[in-house]
Design a protein around this motif. Structure first.
Motif, mmCIF file in Angstrom:
data_model
loop_
_atom_site.group_PDB
_atom_site.id
_atom_site.type_symbol
_atom_site.label_atom_id
_atom_site.label_comp_id
_atom_site.label_asym_id
_atom_site.label_seq_id
_atom_site.Cartn_x
_atom_site.Cartn_y
_atom_site.Cartn_z
ATOM 1 N N VAL A 45 40.054 39.429 45.701
ATOM 2 C CA VAL A 45 40.804 40.638 45.337
ATOM 3 C C VAL A 45 40.342 41.149 43.978
ATOM 4 O O VAL A 45 40.092 42.350 43.799
ATOM 5 C CB VAL A 45 42.322 40.364 45.342
ATOM 6 N N ASN A 46 40.209 40.250 43.002
ATOM 7 C CA ASN A 46 39.762 40.666 41.670
ATOM 8 C C ASN A 46 38.373 41.290 41.713
ATOM 9 O O ASN A 46 38.114 42.301 41.067
ATOM 10 C CB ASN A 46 39.764 39.476 40.711
ATOM 11 N N GLU A 47 37.473 40.701 42.497
ATOM 12 C CA GLU A 47 36.123 41.231 42.607
ATOM 13 C C GLU A 47 36.135 42.609 43.264
ATOM 14 O O GLU A 47 35.461 43.537 42.807
ATOM 15 C CB GLU A 47 35.248 40.269 43.414
ATOM 16 N N LEU A 48 36.902 42.753 44.328
ATOM 17 C CA LEU A 48 36.982 44.031 45.028
ATOM 18 C C LEU A 48 37.532 45.119 44.119
ATOM 19 O O LEU A 48 36.962 46.207 44.019
ATOM 20 C CB LEU A 48 37.867 43.900 46.268
ATOM 21 N N ILE A 49 38.610 44.820 43.444
ATOM 22 C CA ILE A 49 39.225 45.824 42.573
ATOM 23 C C ILE A 49 38.291 46.174 41.425
ATOM 24 O O ILE A 49 38.137 47.343 41.073
ATOM 25 C CB ILE A 49 40.603 45.341 42.074
ATOM 26 N N SER A 50 37.630 45.169 40.864
ATOM 27 C CA SER A 50 36.683 45.436 39.774
ATOM 28 C C SER A 50 35.571 46.372 40.226
ATOM 29 O O SER A 50 35.205 47.304 39.517
ATOM 30 C CB SER A 50 36.069 44.132 39.270
ATOM 31 N N LYS A 51 35.037 46.125 41.416
ATOM 32 C CA LYS A 51 33.953 46.980 41.923
ATOM 33 C C LYS A 51 34.438 48.398 42.187
ATOM 34 O O LYS A 51 33.716 49.363 41.971
ATOM 35 C CB LYS A 51 33.354 46.382 43.197
ATOM 36 N N ARG A 52 35.650 48.530 42.678
ATOM 37 C CA ARG A 52 36.172 49.866 43.011
ATOM 38 C C ARG A 52 36.589 50.665 41.783
ATOM 39 O O ARG A 52 36.739 51.871 41.865
ATOM 40 C CB ARG A 52 37.370 49.743 43.959
ATOM 41 N N MET A 53 36.778 50.005 40.661
ATOM 42 C CA MET A 53 37.225 50.708 39.465
ATOM 43 C C MET A 53 36.053 51.187 38.604
ATOM 44 O O MET A 53 36.256 51.951 37.668
ATOM 45 C CB MET A 53 38.140 49.793 38.631
ATOM 46 N N VAL A 54 34.825 50.781 38.913
ATOM 47 C CA VAL A 54 33.649 51.174 38.131
ATOM 48 C C VAL A 54 33.401 52.671 38.314
ATOM 49 O O VAL A 54 33.437 53.180 39.432
ATOM 50 C CB VAL A 54 32.408 50.365 38.580
ATOM 51 N N GLU A 55 33.123 53.367 37.225
ATOM 52 C CA GLU A 55 32.967 54.821 37.276
ATOM 53 C C GLU A 55 31.805 55.280 38.146
ATOM 54 O O GLU A 55 31.859 56.343 38.739
ATOM 55 C CB GLU A 55 32.799 55.370 35.861
ATOM 56 N N LYS A 56 30.733 54.510 38.223
ATOM 57 C CA LYS A 56 29.555 54.930 38.993
ATOM 58 C C LYS A 56 29.698 54.627 40.483
ATOM 59 O O LYS A 56 28.820 54.947 41.268
ATOM 60 C CB LYS A 56 28.304 54.265 38.439
ATOM 61 N N VAL A 59 41.285 33.752 47.598
ATOM 62 C CA VAL A 59 41.765 35.095 47.935
ATOM 63 C C VAL A 59 41.924 35.916 46.663
ATOM 64 O O VAL A 59 41.517 37.084 46.600
ATOM 65 C CB VAL A 59 43.106 35.027 48.710
ATOM 66 N N GLU A 60 42.508 35.319 45.644
ATOM 67 C CA GLU A 60 42.701 36.022 44.379
ATOM 68 C C GLU A 60 41.367 36.434 43.772
ATOM 69 O O GLU A 60 41.227 37.541 43.245
ATOM 70 C CB GLU A 60 43.494 35.148 43.414
ATOM 71 N N PRO A 117 47.924 46.302 46.595
ATOM 72 C CA PRO A 117 48.727 45.101 46.845
ATOM 73 C C PRO A 117 50.124 45.419 47.377
ATOM 74 O O PRO A 117 50.687 44.647 48.152
ATOM 75 C CB PRO A 117 48.798 44.406 45.482
ATOM 76 N N GLN A 118 50.662 46.557 46.998
ATOM 77 C CA GLN A 118 51.997 46.920 47.501
ATOM 78 C C GLN A 118 51.980 47.131 49.007
ATOM 79 O O GLN A 118 52.852 46.640 49.722
ATOM 80 C CB GLN A 118 52.504 48.174 46.790
ATOM 81 N N ILE A 119 50.994 47.846 49.505
ATOM 82 C CA ILE A 119 50.933 48.086 50.954
ATOM 83 C C ILE A 119 50.552 46.804 51.671
ATOM 84 O O ILE A 119 51.007 46.545 52.784
ATOM 85 C CB ILE A 119 49.996 49.261 51.315
ATOM 86 N N ARG A 120 49.753 45.959 51.029
ATOM 87 C CA ARG A 120 49.385 44.677 51.643
ATOM 88 C C ARG A 120 50.625 43.805 51.860
ATOM 89 O O ARG A 120 50.775 43.173 52.900
ATOM 90 C CB ARG A 120 48.365 43.955 50.760
ATOM 91 N N VAL A 121 51.509 43.791 50.904
ATOM 92 C CA VAL A 121 52.758 43.029 51.042
ATOM 93 C C VAL A 121 53.588 43.603 52.179
ATOM 94 O O VAL A 121 54.148 42.867 52.992
ATOM 95 C CB VAL A 121 53.561 43.025 49.727
#
Length: 103
Positions: free
Chosen positions: A43-54, A39-40, A68-72
Motif C-alpha cells: 500500500v505504501n509503495e502504491l500510494i508513493s508511486k501515485r503521488m509523484v508529480e510526473k 500488505v502495508e 483506504p476508506q472505500i477499501r474498508v
C-alpha cells in the motif's frame, strides 16, 4: 512499586482484550498469515508511486485518503450507500452486500 503497578495494568489490559488477542502460534501452525506488513508495504509503495508529480495518473491527496476508506467499506460489505450516492443509476445487482473474506 512501579513494576507492581505496570503488571496490574498489563493484566487488566490483557483481561479486558482477551477476545481480540491473536494466537500467533495457532495461526503459524495452521499456515495462516501472522503479519500484515507485506500488505502495508505494498500500500505504501502504491500510494508513493501515485503521488509523484510526473506520474501520468497521479492521485490528489484527497483521492489517496479515500482509497483506504472505500477499501474498508468493500471489506465490510458496507459500500452500497456510497456507491449509490456516487452512481444513482447503478443496478443493485452489481453491488455485493456481504463482506469479503480476508486471509
Amino acid at each position: 512499586k512501579k513494576l507492581d503497578t505496570a503488571v496490574r495494568e498489563f493484566t487488566g489490559y490483557i483481561g479486558a482484550n482477551r477476545a481480540f488477542l491473536v494466537n500467533y502460534g495457532d495461526r503459524y501452525r495452521n499456515g495462516e498469515h501472522i503479519s500484515s506488513s507485506f500488505v502495508e508495504a505494498t500500500v505504501n509503495e502504491l500510494i508513493s508511486k501515485r503521488m509523484v508529480e510526473k506520474q501520468q495518473m497521479r492521485w490528489t491527496k484527497a483521492g489517496a485518503q479515500r482509497v483506504p476508506q472505500i477499501r474498508v467499506q468493500v471489506l465490510d460489505g458496507d459500500r452500497q450507500p456510497t456507491f449509490r450516492r456516487w452512481y444513482p443509476g447503478m443496478p443493485a445487482s452489481e453491488l455485493r452486500s456481504e463482506p469479503l473474506r480476508t486471509a
